[in-house]
Scaffold this motif. Sequence first.
Motif, mmCIF file in Angstrom:
data_model
loop_
_atom_site.group_PDB
_atom_site.id
_atom_site.type_symbol
_atom_site.label_atom_id
_atom_site.label_comp_id
_atom_site.label_asym_id
_atom_site.label_seq_id
_atom_site.Cartn_x
_atom_site.Cartn_y
_atom_site.Cartn_z
ATOM 1 N N ALA A 297 6.473 13.251 49.501
ATOM 2 C CA ALA A 297 6.511 13.220 50.965
ATOM 3 C C ALA A 297 6.040 14.522 51.598
ATOM 4 C CB ALA A 297 7.933 12.902 51.440
ATOM 5 N N ALA A 298 5.831 15.556 50.787
ATOM 6 C CA ALA A 298 5.559 16.900 51.322
ATOM 7 C C ALA A 298 4.300 16.965 52.181
ATOM 8 C CB ALA A 298 5.453 17.900 50.178
ATOM 9 N N SER A 299 3.262 16.227 51.815
ATOM 10 C CA SER A 299 1.994 16.333 52.546
ATOM 11 C C SER A 299 2.096 15.806 53.967
ATOM 12 C CB SER A 299 0.883 15.583 51.805
ATOM 13 O OG SER A 299 1.232 14.213 51.669
ATOM 14 N N VAL A 300 3.108 14.980 54.242
ATOM 15 C CA VAL A 300 3.365 14.498 55.603
ATOM 16 C C VAL A 300 4.429 15.352 56.281
ATOM 17 C CG1 VAL A 300 4.293 12.584 56.964
ATOM 18 C CG2 VAL A 300 2.609 12.139 55.171
ATOM 19 N N LEU A 301 5.480 15.679 55.552
ATOM 20 C CA LEU A 301 6.587 16.434 56.138
ATOM 21 C C LEU A 301 6.199 17.859 56.508
ATOM 22 C CD1 LEU A 301 9.571 15.325 53.851
ATOM 23 C CD2 LEU A 301 8.936 14.437 56.092
ATOM 24 N N VAL A 302 5.431 18.530 55.653
ATOM 25 C CA VAL A 302 5.079 19.942 55.903
ATOM 26 C C VAL A 302 4.256 20.113 57.181
ATOM 27 C CG1 VAL A 302 3.781 21.921 55.025
ATOM 28 C CG2 VAL A 302 5.336 20.672 53.513
ATOM 29 N N PRO A 303 3.176 19.329 57.393
ATOM 30 C CA PRO A 303 2.443 19.475 58.659
ATOM 31 C C PRO A 303 3.300 19.180 59.889
ATOM 32 C CG PRO A 303 1.138 18.233 57.087
ATOM 33 C CD PRO A 303 2.505 18.374 56.503
ATOM 34 N N VAL A 304 4.164 18.167 59.793
ATOM 35 C CA VAL A 304 5.017 17.820 60.929
ATOM 36 C C VAL A 304 5.982 18.963 61.251
ATOM 37 C CG1 VAL A 304 6.841 16.272 61.738
ATOM 38 C CG2 VAL A 304 4.839 15.342 60.573
#
Length: 225
Positions: free
Chosen positions: A169-176
């Motif tokens: 999930a990091a690639s979505v959570l980090v930018p957000v």
Amino acid sequence: MGATIGELLPLAVGVAVSPIPIIATILMLLAPRARAASAGFATGWLVGIVVVVTVVAVVAASADLGGTSDQPSTGASWVKLVLGGLLILLAGRQWSKRPRGDQPGSMPKWMTAIDSMTVGKSAGLGFLLAAVNPKNLLLCLSAGVTLAGSGLSVGDQVVAGAVFVVIAAASVLVPVLGYAVAADRLRGPLDELRGWLVQNNVAVMAVLLLVIGVSLLGKGLGGLT
């Protein structure tokens, strides 16, 4: 547990670098309702991954696909063989759709509606991309089967599964999360990344699916010999 996490890492990375969810996240962060829509999307994405991996792990365990920490069960090995083959077929299909020469990359038509999405719709989209999209679904299915066949205790499976979910999930959570802290600084880099991913997303995903599919085939064959 370390060996199981090692098996899960490539699958988690495959989910994390899936270009379509990343592009959708970037488009939401550049939209008028950036904070609310992106938060909804990230929540749906995270929940979708958790649901698929948990359900598959529970069903696989109840179907007696469990093994030991040293030797996976025959059933789990066969499932990995099938999933590996499906991923390789999907990789070939993806590769055939890549842009040729100066041909511009394309995005799914539903992305044109992202600017007007509510929190509920963006959350639903995130869940669908995680739990229903064939590419991510196969990777999450593989993770669930790997957990069920690991021979680990329930507690260790939860820890290993949590590691998978965080990385996936990091690639979505980090930018957000990054946008919530430094929105102005991220607009330019996010727009550049979006352009690159639009042009190269098909080729990137094809290579990843091929590598992971071959890896699963190898693990499946190894468990049967």
